[in-house]
Design an enzyme around this catalytic site. Structure first.
Site, PDB file in Angstrom:
ATOM      1  N   GLY A   1       0.804  -1.219   0.000  1.00 25.61           N
ATOM      2  CA  GLY A   1       0.000   0.000   0.000  1.00 25.61           C
ATOM      3  C   GLY A   1       0.830   1.258   0.000  1.00 25.61           C
ATOM      4  O   GLY A   1       0.461   2.252  -0.642  1.00 25.61           O
ATOM      5  N   THR A   2       1.957   1.259   0.692  1.00 29.25           N
ATOM      6  CA  THR A   2       2.797   2.457   0.731  1.00 29.25           C
ATOM      7  C   THR A   2       3.319   2.804  -0.648  1.00 29.25           C
ATOM      8  O   THR A   2       3.263   3.968  -1.074  1.00 29.25           O
ATOM      9  CB  THR A   2       3.961   2.258   1.720  1.00 29.25           C
ATOM     10  OG1 THR A   2       3.446   2.280   3.050  1.00 29.25           O
ATOM     11  CG2 THR A   2       4.999   3.359   1.580  1.00 29.25           C
TER      12      THR A   2
ATOM     13  N   ASN B   1      -7.339   4.541   8.837  1.00 25.56           N
ATOM     14  CA  ASN B   1      -6.678   3.361   9.381  1.00 25.56           C
ATOM     15  C   ASN B   1      -6.627   3.340  10.907  1.00 25.56           C
ATOM     16  O   ASN B   1      -6.416   2.289  11.501  1.00 25.56           O
ATOM     17  CB  ASN B   1      -5.254   3.235   8.821  1.00 25.56           C
ATOM     18  CG  ASN B   1      -4.366   4.401   9.208  1.00 25.56           C
ATOM     19  OD1 ASN B   1      -4.766   5.557   9.095  1.00 25.56           O
ATOM     20  ND2 ASN B   1      -3.156   4.106   9.651  1.00 25.56           N
TER      21      ASN B   1
ATOM     22  N   HIS C   1      -1.645  -7.628   2.413  1.00 21.48           N
ATOM     23  CA  HIS C   1      -1.542  -8.222   3.751  1.00 21.48           C
ATOM     24  C   HIS C   1      -2.661  -7.793   4.689  1.00 21.48           C
ATOM     25  O   HIS C   1      -2.785  -8.318   5.792  1.00 21.48           O
ATOM     26  CB  HIS C   1      -0.171  -7.926   4.367  1.00 21.48           C
ATOM     27  CG  HIS C   1       0.031  -6.526   4.841  1.00 21.48           C
ATOM     28  ND1 HIS C   1       0.091  -6.192   6.177  1.00 21.48           N
ATOM     29  CD2 HIS C   1       0.209  -5.370   4.164  1.00 21.48           C
ATOM     30  CE1 HIS C   1       0.302  -4.898   6.301  1.00 21.48           C
ATOM     31  NE2 HIS C   1       0.377  -4.375   5.097  1.00 21.48           N
TER      32      HIS C   1
ATOM     33  N   CYS D   1       2.416   1.803  11.301  1.00 20.14           N
ATOM     34  CA  CYS D   1       3.486   2.536  10.628  1.00 20.14           C
ATOM     35  C   CYS D   1       4.068   3.636  11.507  1.00 20.14           C
ATOM     36  O   CYS D   1       5.122   4.185  11.214  1.00 20.14           O
ATOM     37  CB  CYS D   1       2.973   3.143   9.323  1.00 20.14           C
ATOM     38  SG  CYS D   1       2.483   1.894   8.121  1.00 20.14           S
TER      39      CYS D   1
ATOM     40  N   THR E   1      11.072  -6.819 -12.034  1.00 17.70           N
ATOM     41  CA  THR E   1      10.480  -8.134 -12.261  1.00 17.70           C
ATOM     42  C   THR E   1       9.291  -8.345 -11.334  1.00 17.70           C
ATOM     43  O   THR E   1       9.392  -8.180 -10.120  1.00 17.70           O
ATOM     44  CB  THR E   1      11.522  -9.239 -12.018  1.00 17.70           C
ATOM     45  OG1 THR E   1      12.630  -9.030 -12.898  1.00 17.70           O
ATOM     46  CG2 THR E   1      10.927 -10.614 -12.271  1.00 17.70           C
TER      47      THR E   1
ATOM     48  N   GLN F   1      -7.538   0.062   3.973  1.00 14.24           N
ATOM     49  CA  GLN F   1      -8.329  -0.449   5.085  1.00 14.24           C
ATOM     50  C   GLN F   1      -9.757  -0.815   4.674  1.00 14.24           C
ATOM     51  O   GLN F   1     -10.410  -1.610   5.342  1.00 14.24           O
ATOM     52  CB  GLN F   1      -8.381   0.586   6.218  1.00 14.24           C
ATOM     53  CG  GLN F   1      -7.040   0.856   6.866  1.00 14.24           C
ATOM     54  CD  GLN F   1      -6.472  -0.337   7.601  1.00 14.24           C
ATOM     55  OE1 GLN F   1      -7.189  -1.259   7.994  1.00 14.24           O
ATOM     56  NE2 GLN F   1      -5.157  -0.345   7.790  1.00 14.24           N
TER      57      GLN F   1
END
Length: 381
Positions: A69-70, A152, A202, A326, A238, A180
């Site tokens: 997400g970041t 979040n 995740h 975070c 990749t 979220q």
């Protein structure tokens, strides 16, 4: 031990791991390689892209796989803003002060190094932003609006459709951070009227290090990573084929369960919130009481330390958090709560409970553990 920190991360679902395994073992090839093993990987990547696109109401070519997400948020904010700047003189972005750090720091980067101006539209006591205020912040040189679908830390849900309509009327792209929201709220970009959307695997039962930015093909995006030109030139490197397959599988499972899980968790959440508020005198619910994620309940406990309450809860078999993972370890009060008008000393007492999608039993025992933990901290023992 009951794990109630699912907004931070979730375990990998067995079905997801099973779907990934062939691309970690037999079909491990580089999807850019022109041989049997590489072509099998390329086919799996294309299939995962199409599956994600269906859930997001976008075209497969709109889907960019990222490391999480970041990265997706960084690519959305920096990439779309810089893409607009290169096509003209647009150097203004609109956001709010309660966004995830990956949004706020990306906006600050644009201000610091690229001469952008930013308007951070304030939120109310419940962490809701007024769509009319967002409309009023738009300018002729606005390159992007970036808003979190659901916060979040406190779980407040924004009126994304109304914000999208205002942005669309002015020809301004809207990016929505749905990290979220995924699994709990509708994600169709077509239905919401949005131009870009970020997800993190995740949070859904896929592995860490997997993410997606869905961005409509008509929106110019300046890449942040340069190299071999993968992901239609928008994100070189990749591709993680197994991760993409895992994310697509987790997203489909979450979407299939969404309506039932949301209704079930809302009932469990509301019972839990009512019990905590009734039994813990210092407890205050943070975030909107109705427009909030089904699996999020967050409180402040004035006169305590949030970290001390967390330690007491863990002693009683409950794992939760003080807010965004975070920002873990920071001595600063939550920027979200402060922006909502919560005094800094009260913001530092915050505790967040985020429930797993599979939860079915009431959390009365957890609510009682909250009361016991707060009492223990307040009594000094």
């Amino acid at each position: 031990m009951l794990y109630l920190d699912n907004a931070a991360t979730t375990p990998v679902r067995p079905d997801v791991l099973e779907a990934m395994m062939p691309y970690l073992t037999q079909w491990f090839g580089n999807p850019s390689s022109h041989h049997t093993v590489g072509e099998a990987a390329a086919d799996a990547l294309a299939d995962a892209r199409a599956r994600v696109a269906r859930v997001l109401g976008m075209r497969p070519g709109d889907i960019v796989f990222t490391s999480g997400g970041t990265e997706a948020n960084n690519l959305a904010v920096k990439g779309i803003a810089l893409g607009a700047q290169h096509l003209g003189s647009r150097r203004h972005v609109v956001t709010t002060p309660i966004e995830h750090e990956s949004i706020l720091e990306s906006v600050a980067y644009l201000e610091r190094l690229h001469g952008f101006e930013a308007t951070r539209v304030p939120v109310d006591r419940d962490a809701r932003v007024d769509p009319d205020a967002v409309t009023g912040a738009l300018r002729d040189d606005t390159a992007l609006v970036s808003i979190g679908y659901a916060n979040n830390e406190v779980g407040t849900i924004q009126d994304v459709a109304a914000i999208a309509a205002a942005a669309r009327a002015r020809g301004v792209p809207l990016h929505v951070d749905a990290v979220q929201a995924a699994g709990w709220l509708p994600l169709s970009a077509a239905d919401l009227g949005i131009d870009a959307i970020s997800l993190a695997g995740h949070k859904l039962g896929a592995p860490k290090g997997t993410g997606v930015l869905g961005v409509r093909g008509r929106v110019p995006v300046e890449p942040l990573l340069h190299g071999g030109g993968q992901e239609r030139g928008r994100r070189s490197g990749t591709e993680d084929v197994a991760g993409a397959v895992g994310l697509a599988t987790a997203l489909e499972l979450a979407e299939a369960e969404r309506d039932e899980a949301s209704a079930r968790l809302t009932a469990i959440r509301d019972r839990f919130v009512a019990r905590v508020l009734a039994t813990v005198p210092s407890a205050e619910l943070t975030g909107h009481p109705v427009h909030r994620l089904p699996a999020t309940a967050s409180f402040t406990f004035a006169g305590t330390s949030g970290e001390a309450v967390l330690l007491e809860l863990e002693r009683r078999g409950v794992v939760s958090s003080s807010g965004s993972a975070c920002a873990a370890g920071s001595d600063e009060p939550s920027h979200v709560l402060v922006a909502m008008g919560v005094p800094p000393e009260v913001a530092q007492t915050a505790v967040r409970f985020t429930f797993p999608h599979w939860l079915r039993q009431p959390l009365d025992a957890v609510a009682d553990a909250v009361g016991a933990s707060v009492a223990a901290v307040q009594s000094g023992g």
